[in-house]
Scaffold this active site. Structure first.
Site, mmCIF file in Angstrom:
data_model
loop_
_atom_site.group_PDB
_atom_site.id
_atom_site.type_symbol
_atom_site.label_atom_id
_atom_site.label_comp_id
_atom_site.label_asym_id
_atom_site.label_seq_id
_atom_site.Cartn_x
_atom_site.Cartn_y
_atom_site.Cartn_z
ATOM 1 N N LYS A 88 0.826 -1.231 0.429
ATOM 2 C CA LYS A 88 0.202 -0.068 -0.104
ATOM 3 C C LYS A 88 1.136 1.530 0.187
ATOM 4 C CE LYS A 88 -4.075 1.588 2.986
ATOM 5 N NZ LYS A 88 -4.597 2.259 1.103
ATOM 6 N N LEU A 110 -4.928 7.299 0.737
ATOM 7 C CA LEU A 110 -4.019 6.496 0.927
ATOM 8 C C LEU A 110 -3.636 6.558 2.066
ATOM 9 C CD1 LEU A 110 -1.567 9.584 -1.439
ATOM 10 C CD2 LEU A 110 -1.991 7.143 -2.388
ATOM 11 N N ASN A 116 -13.386 4.052 -6.010
ATOM 12 C CA ASN A 116 -12.947 3.675 -4.597
ATOM 13 C C ASN A 116 -11.961 4.953 -4.227
ATOM 14 O OD1 ASN A 116 -9.786 4.022 -3.608
ATOM 15 N ND2 ASN A 116 -9.774 2.692 -5.324
ATOM 16 N N ILE A 163 -9.651 5.985 -0.945
ATOM 17 C CA ILE A 163 -9.574 5.665 -0.027
ATOM 18 C C ILE A 163 -8.316 7.017 0.961
ATOM 19 C CG2 ILE A 163 -8.280 4.267 1.417
ATOM 20 C CD1 ILE A 163 -10.695 2.938 0.230
ATOM 21 N N THR A 220 -6.161 3.779 -11.438
ATOM 22 C CA THR A 220 -7.803 3.848 -11.874
ATOM 23 C C THR A 220 -8.145 5.206 -12.560
ATOM 24 O OG1 THR A 220 -8.077 5.461 -9.400
ATOM 25 C CG2 THR A 220 -8.178 2.950 -9.841
ATOM 26 N N LYS A 248 4.161 4.466 -11.986
ATOM 27 C CA LYS A 248 2.952 3.991 -11.899
ATOM 28 C C LYS A 248 1.945 4.769 -13.002
ATOM 29 C CE LYS A 248 -1.277 1.347 -9.641
ATOM 30 N NZ LYS A 248 -1.205 0.892 -8.527
ATOM 31 N N ILE A 275 -2.203 0.412 -15.145
ATOM 32 C CA ILE A 275 -3.003 1.723 -15.227
ATOM 33 C C ILE A 275 -3.824 1.754 -14.056
ATOM 34 C CG2 ILE A 275 -3.282 1.930 -17.437
ATOM 35 C CD1 ILE A 275 -6.742 1.924 -16.699
ATOM 36 N N CYS A 284 -2.329 8.819 -7.944
ATOM 37 C CA CYS A 284 -3.267 8.886 -7.191
ATOM 38 C C CYS A 284 -4.496 9.926 -7.670
ATOM 39 C CB CYS A 284 -3.358 8.436 -5.575
ATOM 40 S SG CYS A 284 -4.086 8.237 -4.924
#
Lengths: 303, 259
Positions: A45, A73, A69, A71, A193, A165, A191, A130
């Site tokens: 994570k 981080l 989602n 979240i 999201t 990423k 990839i 992210c």
């Protein structure tokens, strides 16, 4: 015969299947279900310098063949990740890919510098994609020059190879890939999201407290396959492909598109045993199709 | 030990409006020994809906390798589940989470069980276990209306049972907290499951020196990996502490979670 072992920068993988970051925590929950040493690698994570609680709930919303989602981080922070999580993971014979996140360049540099020193961290995954944090994250992943500069800065301090990423939320994915390649990246993971939203029909308000969230699951697979297809033909970097993988057929499709290894994300939430199941099934598939080694399949769609 | 198994449906009955009682059989039942735990279900291999559905366990019958659950058919997942018939299979992951600590109630003591709506089912297995241990149980069950009420007879067979409905169509009109107040119900310990607003009100009742509450929350994985169902602990100096409803809960000590 070993058909599944893969050599990538920093990574000697028993097999090319690994859980994707954010879909596996730090592995503790899954360690009760199967031996984590069976995995190709583990993408842990995202880790930030300071602990983060993340966003308010609701943090997930289901969509057709997928989920959103936001979240935000959530993680215990660099110090605790190294002392508790990475130390605990040492009992398993599995390379760790540490996902590095932050709000500004200095945060990324600091986390990369420290976390890359851990014995079992064999590579970094630079999280510039992210979509669920106000600063940092995707802000670094949509402007080629910014992404290149950050990659360069992180490469300077990292003891291990750096994979970047990529976000699909860009106009030109090849341009982004080339930029981070110029910045010195050792590989790509792709990839992340796709930014999406769901609206509650009763309240007329977005369901997620963050309003928007990242779409994942089988619904995004065609987008991911297309992007791996394009990027693999236009850079020399190895690619760990991901986006909606939940079957052996999906893995083969990513290989044909040009991936060197694959990560499984959302499917871990549907079936927590999916990774070891896919590892076994992939070997059987290759045997049944007379493939001597998985790497033979790479890029067949364009070769 | 968490298992994943294709379990066989041995009973499916609509026991109230849109409320179904389903019994499933399989070896996974061997792992169930705590009331208040839940299972995470998928009707089949369909991708819509993609995720599993968390449903609480209402009754465990180990000798028959069967468990019963009661759920409301509301969204696509539970509606697909409601179409299952005897002999069909359901993909079950479980048992998950931490349930109600039965042993916290001593033999001879009285336990107050307060449930609201679809939060009532886990209290049934809890009450069976408490009674088996020689604990006297008082049940307070709240429903929207008469059509949505279920299992009142089953609870009556285990102890004093009070029912409230929002519209007064069954039992007393009002909320479960009204019943506790109006009847001056007192106990040595309380156990409660229902919507968060109800649990918050139940915590403030002080009908017993201590108690346990079971939270309902939107979940992703159900095993603690996705961080979808986190909540804040009441005591948190750092501001970054959290509890996961699925794996730290769903049952918590009353007062532990900031509701």
């Amino acid at each position: 015969m070993n058909r599944l072992n893969i050599e990538l920068p920093g990574l000697s993988l028993k097999n090319p299947i690994m859980p994707a970051s954010g879909c596996f925590g730090f592995g503790r929950e899954f360690s009760h279900l199967y031996d984590l040493s069976s995995l190709g690698a583990i993408m842990i994570k995202a880790t930030t310098e300071e602990p983060r609680y993340g966003n308010a709930t609701p943090r997930v919303a289901e969509t057709p063949a997928g989920m959103l989602n936001a979240i935000g981080l959530q993680n215990p922070g660099l110090e605790k990740v190294i002392a508790n999580e990475l130390d605990w993971l040492k009992q398993f014979d599995v390379p760790i890919i540490a996902n590095v996140a932050g709000s500004q360049t200095e945060d990324y540099v600091q986390v990369a510098k420290e976390i890359s020193k851990a014995d079992n961290v064999h590579a970094l995954e630079l999280n510039i994609s992210c979509p669920n944090v106000k600063t940092g994250g995707i802000a670094f992943g949509t402007v080629p020059e910014t992404a290149k500069e950050l990659t360069k800065r992180v490469k300077e301090v990292s003891d291990v190879p750096v994979y970047v990423k990529l976000s699909p939320n860009v106009t030109n994915i090849v341009e982004m890939a080339k930029a981070v390649e110029d910045g010195g990246a050792d590989g790509l993971t792709m990839i992340n999201t796709l930014i999406g939203m769901r609206i509650d029909l009763k309240t007329a308000r977005p369901i997620l407290s963050n309003r928007t969230g990242g779409l994942s699951g089988p619904a995004v697979k065609p987008v991911a396959v297309r992007m791996v297809y394009e990027v693999s033909q236009n850079t020399n970097l190895p690619i760990i492909g991901m986006g909606g993988i939940s079957s052996v057929e999906d893995i083969i499709e990513f290989y044909f598109a040009g991936a060197d290894a694959v990560a499984v994300g959302t499917a871990n939430f549907v079936n927590p045993f999916i990774c070891p199941e896919l590892i076994e099934q992939l070997d059987q598939y290759l045997e049944a199709h007379n493939v001597d080694h998985i790497s033979e399949l790479k890029g067949r769609s364009w070769k | 030990m968490i298992q994943k198994e294709l379990m066989t449906v041995t009973n499916q009955t609509e026991i109230a409006h849109n409320i179904y009682e389903m019994t499933l059989q399989g070896t996974l039942v061997d792992q169930m020994n705590e009331p208040g735990q839940f299972v995470h279900l998928k009707a089949g291999e369909e991708m819509i809906p993609l995720l599993r559905r968390p449903i609480s366990i209402a009754r465990i019958e180990q000798e028959k390798q069967e468990f019963t659950m009661i759920y409301r058919a509301e969204g696509t997942g539970t509606k697909a589940l409601a179409k299952k018939r005897t002999g069909d299979f359901v993909d079950v992951l479980g048992p998950l989470g931490h349930g109600f600590p039965v042993e916290e109630a001593q033999p001879g003591q009285t336990a107050l069980l307060i449930g609201g709506g679809i939060g009532v089912p886990p209290l049934y297995e809890l009450s069976r276990r408490l009674n088996a241990n020689g604990v006297k149980t008082i049940h307070v069950l709240g429903f929207q209306n008469k059509e949505a009420a279920f299992y009142t007879e089953q609870f009556i067979s285990l102890g004093d049972t009070y029912v409230s409905t929002v519209d007064g169509s069954l039992g007393e009109q009002g909320f479960v907290t009204d019943i506790v107040n109006n009847h001056g119900l007192k106990a040595d310990i309380f156990y409660s499951c229902g919507p968060t607003v109800m649990l918050k009100a139940v915590e403030q009742l002080h009908a017993a020196p201590s108690g346990y509450i079971s939270l309902e929350e939107r979940m992703g994985c159900g095993i603690g990996a996705c961080f979808a169902c986190v909540c804040h602990p009441k005591e948190d100096e750092s501001g970054t502490a959290y509890l996961k409803v699925c794996s730290d809960g769903p049952v918590f000590l009353a007062g532990e979670v900031a509701l």
